[in-house]
Design an enzyme around this catalytic site. Structure first.
Site, PDB file in Angstrom:
ATOM      1  N   CYS A 152      10.144  -0.137  10.075  1.00 17.99           N
ATOM      2  CA  CYS A 152       9.370  -0.803  11.115  1.00 17.99           C
ATOM      3  C   CYS A 152       8.781  -2.085  10.527  1.00 17.99           C
ATOM      4  CB  CYS A 152       8.259   0.127  11.583  1.00 17.99           C
ATOM      5  SG  CYS A 152       7.265  -0.544  12.931  1.00 17.99           S
ATOM      6  N   ASP A 187       5.823  -2.995  10.861  1.00 18.92           N
ATOM      7  CA  ASP A 187       4.455  -2.605  10.508  1.00 18.92           C
ATOM      8  C   ASP A 187       4.175  -2.847   9.021  1.00 18.92           C
ATOM      9  OD1 ASP A 187       2.248  -0.797   9.757  1.00 18.92           O
ATOM     10  OD2 ASP A 187       2.470  -0.011  11.790  1.00 18.92           O
ATOM     11  N   HIS A 209       8.116   5.836  11.363  1.00 25.84           N
ATOM     12  CA  HIS A 209       6.897   6.275  10.660  1.00 25.84           C
ATOM     13  C   HIS A 209       5.907   6.947  11.594  1.00 25.84           C
ATOM     14  CE1 HIS A 209       4.241   2.825  11.947  1.00 25.84           C
ATOM     15  NE2 HIS A 209       5.418   2.311  12.202  1.00 25.84           N
TER      16      HIS A 209
END
Lengths: 478, 478
Positions: free
Chosen positions: A140, A142, A205
Site C-alpha cells: 500500500c 501508506d 495491511h
C-alpha cells in the site's frame, strides 16, 4: 489496556530471543533507524530554534550557521531576508530542510547503510536461486509500509531483481505491470537466460490493535476487503498475461498481509493452479511463538513443515523455489518481529500515520523507513490521482491542521543510456507538479504544497538529483 | 497561377497513365473516398435542412425521419424538444451526426472497403517478406496525413504488423515506442520467430504550393525543420534501444516526407550505420516523370536502380528487404500521384486544413482519409497535451470562428482477453475527456467541445463501440 503480543509473552519468564533472529542485523538496522529519525526530527527542532532567534541584522547569518552545523544544508538566502511585516516563511524553510535531509540520506546511504545492506536475508543471488528474475512488489502507498523491504522482509532495496510500486490499497496498475513484465521477460531472453520467472507480490495491511480505524484507509480499514481486493488484482494480472501471452507465461503471484502494529506478516499460498487464494495459511507471529526456544535447525525445519502443511491444505502448486522464498521471508520476519519487541516495546507507539512528506513517481531505493513518507507510484497524475488524493487527505490531518505545509517529492528515474531520457524525466516531474498544483487548488491553502523535483539515473550515478524546489524560496539549485 | 505538377505535364500530349499504376485500385479507392465525403457532407446538409423545418408539433418527427432516411441515425429526442426560447441545439445535433457517421463507416467498413482493402500493395505477408515483424508509423497529427496508410502508402490499415501513432510534427514519444518495441520483440521470441525486425517510420510533410503557410504547423511550416526534427527523433529511438538492449537490436528507421498538395512522397535512405539521414534520396514525383511511358518491367527496374544509386550515394546499409519495401512504397505512391492527377486535378483543391473532428487516443483502423480528422495519439492528456493544443488551435479557425462546435472522438483500444481491460479503457476515455474539458475551459466557449467516447477490442469484435456521448444530448447510448 495494552494488547498482548501474539508472538511472545513480553511479561513471561521466557526471553524473546529467537534462535533464527539476526541480532547483529537488528542492531545495525536500529542504529540506522534511530539516526534517520533524529536527522528528520532535527529539521523541525533546528527550524524551531531559528524561529526563536532575534530578527535583527545577524539573523540570516545565525540561521545559516545553525542549519549548516545541525542540518548540513544551506537555507535559501532570500527566505531569510523576509520583510519585518510578512516575517520569515518557516513553512518554506521546513520543506527545504526536509528535502535536504532526504538528499543527504540518499547521498550518504552507501556509508550509512553499509552495516545492514549486505546482511539482508534476501538479495539478487537468493532471488535467482529461488527461480525468479524479478520480484515485483506492491505494498500500500501508506507510510507505515514504506519500510517493508529492508525491515519487514529484509529484502535489499537496491536489488536489481526488485521492483517496488506502491499504490493506495495495494491496487496496482495492470497495464504498468504488464509493461514491466514484458520488459523483464524480453531482457531474460536477450540475455539467453531461461527458466526463471516473474513473481508479483501484493501486500495489504491491517492493525491488530485498532482494526477498524488504523487499517487500510483505501479499504475502509476493513482487513478482509483489503485482502480480497489485492487477491483480485493479482488474479487479473496473472490471467491477463496468461491470456495475452500464453498460459505457461503467467507470473507467479504471492499475497501477503502485514500487521502494521507489529510488522508481522502473514502469507497466503497460491492455489492448485497458481491462482491467488485468500485462505489464511501461515502467520509469522504464530511461527515465532511456536519455534521460540528451538535450536536453529529445528526451528527452520518447523517453518518448512508449516509451509508444506499449509501448501497441502490448499493443494498449492507453489514451486520448491517459491516455498523456499516464503520460508526465507518468514525467517526474516521473525527478526523484524523481535526488532519491534526489542526496540519498539512489542508494538509501535505510533500505530497510525506519521509520514513527514509525500513521494510520488518512482521509488527512492536508498531511503525506506516506516512512516517516513507516503509513496504513490505513478507515471502521470492523470492515471495516479486516486493514490495522491489519499496522500493529500492524510496530510490534511497530519500537517495542514497544524499549519504545516505538505512537502511533496516528485521523483522519476531515467536511463541515461537513452538519449534525452533525463530531459524527459525532468519534464515529467514538472508536469506532475503542475497537475498536483492544479488538482488541489482550493482544497489545499495557497502555497502550502512545497515541491522538490528529483531524478535518479537507473543506468548511471545520479541519485535523487535535485532538479529544483518549488515553493521553498529556492530555484534551480543545480 | 497554378503550379505545374512535378510528376506529369497535365497539359502535355502524353497522357498521365503510368504502367505501374493500379487503376482498378484507384477506382475503388475513389469510389470509397467519394462515398465517405458524401456521407460526412450529408451530416451538415441534412442538419441545415432540419434547421429550416417549421418548429411546430411535427418538427421532431420530421427531423427524425430526415435523419433516419439520409443519415441512417436517430437524433437525441431531448434535443429536438428544445424550448421555443432557447431553440434547437444544432451544434449538438451536428456533433451527434458526425459521430454516428463515423460509427456507421466503421461498422460498414468490411463491406465498403472490400473493393480496395485486399488490393493494398503492402500487407502483412509482404511486410514479413521484407524482413519486418512491425511497421511502426508516425505521421504528423495533421488531418492531411490521416489517409497516408490506404491512400499514400497503399498499406492495409488493418494489418497486424502496422502500428499507427500520429503526433504533431511527427514528434513521437520515445518511451511509448520503446514499450511497443519491447512488446513486439518479446512476442516474436515467444512465437519462436527469429530474423525479422522492427521498422520505425517517421513521416513529415510540406506543401509545394504554399511552403511557408501550408506546411507543418508544429515546425512553423518549415520543411527543413520538420525533416530534421523527425530524423533526430528517429535517431534518439534507435540509439536508445541500442544502448538499453544491445547494439544489434536497434530498430531499422526510415524517414519519409510527403507533399500534402500532391500526396507525393520522398524517401531518405538510412546511412552507413543504419542511422537516419536528412539527405534527399528519392522523390516519387520525379520517379513518376522518369518512368512514365515505360513498360512495367522497365519502370520497376528503373525504380530499383534509382534506389540502389541513392543507397550507394549515401553508403546506405539498408537491407535488401528495406530496399524492397521502399521500392514497393514508391510504386504504390505512383498510383496515388496518378490518383490525385485523375481525381483531384493534379493538386488538392483544399491545400490546408479541412478536418471535421479531432480524434485522440488510439487510431481508428477502419476509417482513414485525408482531412477527415486530426489525430493525436496519446495515453493521457498529461503527456499528449501538446498535440491536442495544436488540434484545438486548428479547430478554433476551422469551426469555432464559424460558430461550429469542436467534435472530439476519444478512442482507446483494449484487449478483451485481459480481465477488466474494457472497463479501464472506458475510464481512460472519461479521464482524457475530463482533462480536455478542464484544459480548454476559458479558451473554448462553454459547451463547444462535444465528445464521443469510444473503445475498440484488439482481441475481439467491438469496433469503435460507443461508450457515451457528452454534450450532444445523448447519454449512455449503449
Amino acid at each position: 489496556m495494552v494488547l498482548a503480543n501474539p508472538a511472545c509473552d513480553l511479561n513471561g519468564r521466557q526471553p524473546c530471543e529467537h534462535a533464527l533472529v539476526d541480532r547483529a542485523l537488528n542492531q545495525a538496522l536500529h542504529g540506522y533507524e534511530a539516526m534517520l529519525q533524529a536527522r528528520f526530527d532535527d529539521v523541525e527542532a533546528v527550524l524551531r530554534g531559528i524561529a526563536e532567534l532575534p530578527r535583527g541584522e545577524g539573523f540570516a547569518a545565525q540561521a545559516q550557521e545553525l542549519a549548516h552545523a545541525r542540518l548540513g544544508c544551506e537555507l535559501p538566502e532570500a527566505l531569510l531576508q523576509g520583510s519585518w511585516m510578512a516575517g520569515v516563511d518557516m513553512a518554506a524553510l521546513y520543506a527545504h530542510g526536509l528535502f535536504a535531509a532526504c538528499r543527504r540520506s540518499v547521498a550518504q546511504a552507501p556509508r550509512e547503510q553499509a552495516d545492514w545492506l549486505a546482511g539482508m536475508a534476501i538479495d539478487d543471488a537468493f532471488i535467482g536461486d529461488c527461480g525468479y528474475h524479478t520480484l515485483d512488489i506492491t505494498p500500500c502507498a501508506d507510510g507505515r509500509l514504506q519500510g517493508v523491504l529492508p525491515f519487514v522482509f529484509r529484502i535489499a532495496p537496491t536489488s536489481e531483481a526488485v521492483l517496488l510500486k506502491a499504490y493506495a490499497g495495494a491496487l496496482f496498475d495492470i497495464e504498468i505491470d504488464m509493461t514491466d513484465w514484458t520488459q523483464r521477460e524480453l531482457m531474460q531472453r536477450l540475455n539467453g537466460r531461461q527458466g526463471t520467472r516473474y513473481l508479483k507480490m501484493a501486500v495489504y495491511h491491517y492493525s491488530s490493535s485498532a482494526p477498524s480505524s488504523e487499517g487500510c484507509a483505501a479499504h475502509g480499514s476493513n482487513e478482509d476487503a483489503a485482502r480480497d481486493a489485492a487477491a483480485a488484482r493479482l488474479n487479473q494480472l496473472r490471467t491477463g498475461i496468461m491470456q495475452a501471452f500464453g498460459v505457461g507465461l503467467g507470473p507467479d503471484v504471492l499475497l501477503l498481509g502485514i500487521d502494521t502494529d507489529l510488522d508481522a506478516i502473514r502469507v497466503h499460498l497460491p492455489g492448485a493452479q497458481g491462482e491467488p487464494l485468500t485462505t489464511l495459511t501461515v502467520e509469522a507471529a504464530q511461527v515465532y511463538r511456536e519455534t521460540l526456544g528451538m535450536a536453529v535447525e529445528q526451528a527452520s525445519k518447523h517453518i518448512a513443515d508449516t509451509i508444506e502443511q499449509a501448501a497441502a491444505g490448499v493443494r498449492s502448486s507453489a514451486s520448491v523455489g517459491l516455498k523456499r522464498l516464503i520460508a526465507r521471508l518468514l525467517e526474516a520476519n521473525l527478526s523484524q518481529i523481535e526488532y519491534v519487541i526489542q526496540h519498539h516495546e512489542g508494538r509501535y507507539e505510533r500505530l497510525g500515520h506519521g509520514e513527514r512528506f509525500i513521494c510520488v513517481g518512482d521509488p527512492i531505493d536508498e531511503l525506506q523507513m516506516r512512516n517516513l513518507y507516503y509513496f504513490a507510484h505513478l507515471d502521470t497524475l492523470e492515471e495516479g490521482a486516486a493514490c495522491v488524493d489519499v496522500g493529500v487527505h492524510i496530510f490534511e490531518k497530519l500537517n495542514l491542521s497544524r499549519g504545516y505545509p505538505v512537502p511533496v517529492i516528485v521523483h522519476f528515474s531515467y536511463a541515461s543510456v537513452i538519449p534525452g531520457a533525463r530531459e524527459r524525466a525532468v519534464e515529467r516531474c514538472e508536469r506532475v507538479m503542475r497537475g498536483i498544483t492544479a488538482r488541489y487548488r482550493g482544497q489545499v491553502p495557497e502555497g502550502a504544497l512545497k515541491f522538490g523535483l528529483c531524478v535518479s539515473d537507473a543506468t548511471g550515478d545520479e541519485r535523487l538529483g535535485l532538479v529544483r524546489e518549488c515553493g521553498t524560496g529556492t530555484q534551480a539549485v543545480n
